[in-house]
Design an enzyme around this catalytic site. Structure first.
Site, mmCIF file in Angstrom:
data_model
loop_
_atom_site.group_PDB
_atom_site.id
_atom_site.type_symbol
_atom_site.label_atom_id
_atom_site.label_comp_id
_atom_site.label_asym_id
_atom_site.label_seq_id
_atom_site.Cartn_x
_atom_site.Cartn_y
_atom_site.Cartn_z
ATOM 1 N N HIS A 61 23.159 73.557 83.742
ATOM 2 C CA HIS A 61 21.657 74.340 83.409
ATOM 3 C C HIS A 61 22.305 75.573 82.597
ATOM 4 O O HIS A 61 22.578 76.832 83.096
ATOM 5 C CB HIS A 61 21.388 74.814 84.668
ATOM 6 N N HIS A 63 21.032 77.877 78.949
ATOM 7 C CA HIS A 63 19.932 77.991 77.573
ATOM 8 C C HIS A 63 20.944 78.609 76.559
ATOM 9 O O HIS A 63 21.315 79.797 76.445
ATOM 10 C CB HIS A 63 18.881 79.260 78.043
ATOM 11 N N ASN A 95 13.387 75.250 76.721
ATOM 12 C CA ASN A 95 12.499 76.252 76.148
ATOM 13 C C ASN A 95 13.175 76.819 74.709
ATOM 14 O O ASN A 95 13.365 78.106 74.884
ATOM 15 C CB ASN A 95 12.107 77.147 77.372
ATOM 16 N N HIS A 179 11.918 73.996 87.865
ATOM 17 C CA HIS A 179 11.785 75.518 88.092
ATOM 18 C C HIS A 179 10.732 75.759 89.006
ATOM 19 O O HIS A 179 9.476 75.743 88.702
ATOM 20 C CB HIS A 179 11.838 76.298 86.769
ATOM 21 N N HIS A 237 18.199 76.585 90.821
ATOM 22 C CA HIS A 237 18.329 77.906 91.063
ATOM 23 C C HIS A 237 17.702 78.355 92.428
ATOM 24 O O HIS A 237 16.503 79.046 92.392
ATOM 25 C CB HIS A 237 18.139 78.960 90.028
ATOM 26 N N ASP A 306 22.386 78.819 84.826
ATOM 27 C CA ASP A 306 21.285 79.543 84.135
ATOM 28 C C ASP A 306 21.847 80.334 83.186
ATOM 29 O O ASP A 306 21.051 81.535 82.823
ATOM 30 C CB ASP A 306 20.353 79.911 85.353
ATOM 31 N N HIS A 310 20.262 87.448 76.318
ATOM 32 C CA HIS A 310 19.155 88.112 75.788
ATOM 33 C C HIS A 310 19.942 89.204 75.069
ATOM 34 O O HIS A 310 20.965 89.797 75.536
ATOM 35 C CB HIS A 310 17.937 88.760 76.691
#
Length: 445
Positions: A61, A63, A95, A179, A237, A306, A310
């Protein structure tokens, strides 16, 4: 290329034992128990004395933000961070921009992985309200599963129509990773919080808004749908003690916990603020303790990260304005090893949760175990080696970590990906490119 890894303590399939590993090219050729090593010529001899030798971590998992969000992260930088953390395989989420919800977007991601990823890679296909017809065209030998947002976290991928949910659970013949947060409950909680605290409530209210009730109601619905359609469900999660009641009695319904939810609790908001703001929210100390207990009794099957970078500028504000997500892939293994030192779980169980189980649940071929004939994805970790996380050592492109200033007593000494040393002595071999993960079409091996 023939390599000998000698003198370490191997951790594999519930056992710790002294031994050595012979690697030929990209695969494990021989595992030797005891201190004896065969007389032979080797191109390289790696002295693992004082180290524990584990299978490479499989993070189910992450991103990595590419394509379309590369100001925050990209496959190059985040796979470097993964290698530094002992992670040799990752499954990336859909995403991105564009979303990985078309066959063309999926192929674009695999092309990027083949160009830029320094460890092994695979990419989830994202479910929407109207793309179920594409599921049958997916190559199950290349794709780990379907990612479904039942409660949109980021990327505007919310699937909220009951008819669409039924179609997804009925049609997916591979794992569905979900999710789970109830958007209606969250929206009502946010409206109430804004009325009480202003337009951007302090982050300490995040677990009240993204509440335990919102998680439980959505997770319960996912489990109900999976049982109704006999689907293979993997809930991402988990964050609450109550959700854990839904797991443990059906091998086709499994759950992931993340390192962040196992390490932090709501008391940490006062010190770290929005740096630990994520969806679903980090919740109470009681919930954290329940998750930790569930690592050992089968209710939690997998530990992932996860990993969600950012820019720090995007983390400013409170519940409404600050972005949710944090980078953790570089520090996931050493953080879990800290929990081993605390007695939360054994080293053998850590390897099951972070290596063996991700491989078996998703049907990964020839990875996740120290076995002869398997790919030589191997990580050497050394205990009793104090070091502190500083900004200078962070490899994620966003340039920060919630673990800055934290002192660890375990160190990732070396990471081998397909027999190639991709991380050693503080450096990533950026000339190396990992392999696409292969999955068993029937999800058994």
């Amino acid at each position: 290329m023939k390599t000998l890894i000698k003198g370490g303590t191997l951790v594999n399939e519930g056992r710790l034992f002294d031994g050595s590993i012979v690697v030929e090219d990209s695969r494990i050729a021989k595992i030797i128990e005891g201190n004896h090593t065969p007389d032979a010529s080797y191109d390289e001899v790696i002295d693992a004395s004082g180290c524990f030798v584990l299978p490479g971590i499989i993070d189910d998992h992450v991103h990595f933000r590419e394509p379309g969000l590369t100001a925050k992260a990209d496959m190059d930088t985040e796979s470097q961070a993964a290698a530094a953390g002992g992670v040799t395989t990752y499954f990336d989420m859909p995403n991105t921009v564009p979303q990985t919800t078309t066959l063309e977007a999926l192929e674009e991601k695999y092309a990027l992985g083949a160009e830029k990823s320094h460890v092994n890679y695979a990419f989830f296909f994202g479910a929407t309200n109207d793309n179920v017809a594409l599921f049958s065209q997916l190559d199950k030998r290349r794709v780990p599963g379907i990612k479904l947002f039942m409660g949109s976290s980021t990327g505007n991928m919310l699937v909220d129509r009951q008819e669409a949910l039924d179609q997804i659970f009925a049609s997916a013949d591979m794992p569905i990773m979900v999710h789970c947060e109830d958007t209606g409950i969250i929206n009502r909680n946010m409206a109430a919080a804004k009325e009480k605290y202003g337009d951007d409530p302090n982050v300490t209210h995040h677990p009240e808004i993204r509440s335990a009730e919102a998680c439980y109601e959505s997770t319960q619905l996912a489990v109900t749908l999976a049982k109704k359609h006999q689907a293979r469900l993997h809930v991402a999660h988990l964050t609450t003690a109550r959700e854990l009641e839904l797991f443990g009695d059906d091998p086709n319904i499994t759950a992931e916990a993340t390192v962040s939810h196992l390490f932090f609790c709501d008391r940490d908001y006062s010190l770290l603020g929005t740096r630990i703001k994520c969806n679903p929210a980090i919740k109470s100390e009681r919930d954290r303790e329940a998750l930790r207990e569930a690592l050992n009794d089968g209710r939690i099957s997998v530990v992932g990260t996860d990993h969600a970078p950012h820019l720090l500028s995007q983390k400013e504000g409170g519940c409404a304005k600050a972005a949710s997500g944090m980078p953790m892939v570089q520090f996931s293994l050493v953080t879990m090893l800290e929990l081993v030192d605390q007695g939360v779980l054994s080293l053998e169980r850590l390897v099951e949760l972070m290596c063996h189980h991700p491989a078996t649940l998703f049907g990964v071929r020839h990875r996740g175990f120290l076995r002869e004939g398997y790919q030589a994805d191997i990580v050497l970790v050394r205990p009793n080696t104090g070091w502190t996380v500083t900004k200078e050592i962070i490899l994620s492109k966003c340039g920060w970590s919630p673990m800055e200033g934290h002192m660890y007593l375990w160190r990732v000494e070396r990471t081998l990906c397909n027999g190639h040393t991709v991380w050693q002595q503080g450096r990533v071999d950026t000339s190396y490119i990992g392999q696409p993960v292969e999955f068993s079409a029937k999800r058994t091996d």
